[in-house]
Design a protein around this motif. Sequence first.
Motif: not given
Length: 318
Positions: A120-133
């Motif tokens: 779609r055009g993203a140059d960087m796709v980063c995974a983000v933690r949903a939580n730190r439980d």
Amino acid sequence: MSAATRDPGASLDVVLPAFNEAPNLMVLFAQLRRVLGALTPRWRILLVDDGSSDDTGVVALAARDAGLPLRYVRLSRNFGKEAALSAGLALSDADRVLLMDADGQHAPELIAAMHTAWLRGADMVCAVRANRDEEGRIKRWGTRLFYRLVNASTRLYIPPDAGDFRLLDRRVVDALNALPERNRFMKGLYAWVGYRTEFLPYTPHPRVGGRSHFSLGRLLRLALDGVTAFSNLPLRIWSSLGGVIAFGALGYGSWLVIEHLLYGHPIPGWPTVVVGLMFFSGVQLLSIGIMGEYVGRIFDEVKQRPVYLVAQDTGNPP
């Protein structure tokens, strides 16, 4: 490539920094073969062995001999994850580079969504933690404090829950490789180069085997590297504190002189001197220590030693 011309079958390198991850590799290799094979015919794994003392190299080479498209690179010693990531980025030559840990906690099923975001055009796709439980209270508190400190003192914004699990376009990789610094805090460098970035929430998987090698001491050192590399706030804090103490001492001294002239009270002697000396000596030593951290970073950069040394490289898979 622009979003309109991006090829779904563009080549892909998967950079895996590994330190004593032998129990996890075969499971991860099987998952990557299944996921990546459905995305592009041109993919390979670039495993960077950060001086492992277990069978990480044996497992990787056995998988390569069995037909897995894998390039095995062993560093001459344990240089740390930031150096291993830098080595992988420098050695990759694909149109896209996927960074992920070799411990199995980064979910391979998220790679397809990263691939779609890149198209779609993203140059960087980063995974983000949903939580730190799953983390302890002290670690969660320390993480929040660190990112608040860094983000409050720089024009960059480093997402607190974003790690190294990310897909990078070729031009982002080239930009990261062009940065010359030796003390590399990768999360800050990702933010510094910019480009269009998308974030995808994920929940880390439990480790298949082994244990985390990021002790509290190593995390603190990494945090210190991050603060000194991207923030001058500690220097500004102590400059401000020095000014406050100087004005306070001036005011207190003026009050003592006025009190003596008006009321004839004796000027306090030994206790005031001793307490004042101890307090100001502590402040001065702490200030010198903070300044020394920055001078040490300058010293490391001036020496221009390489970030890592390669002891073994199998080259591209046949």
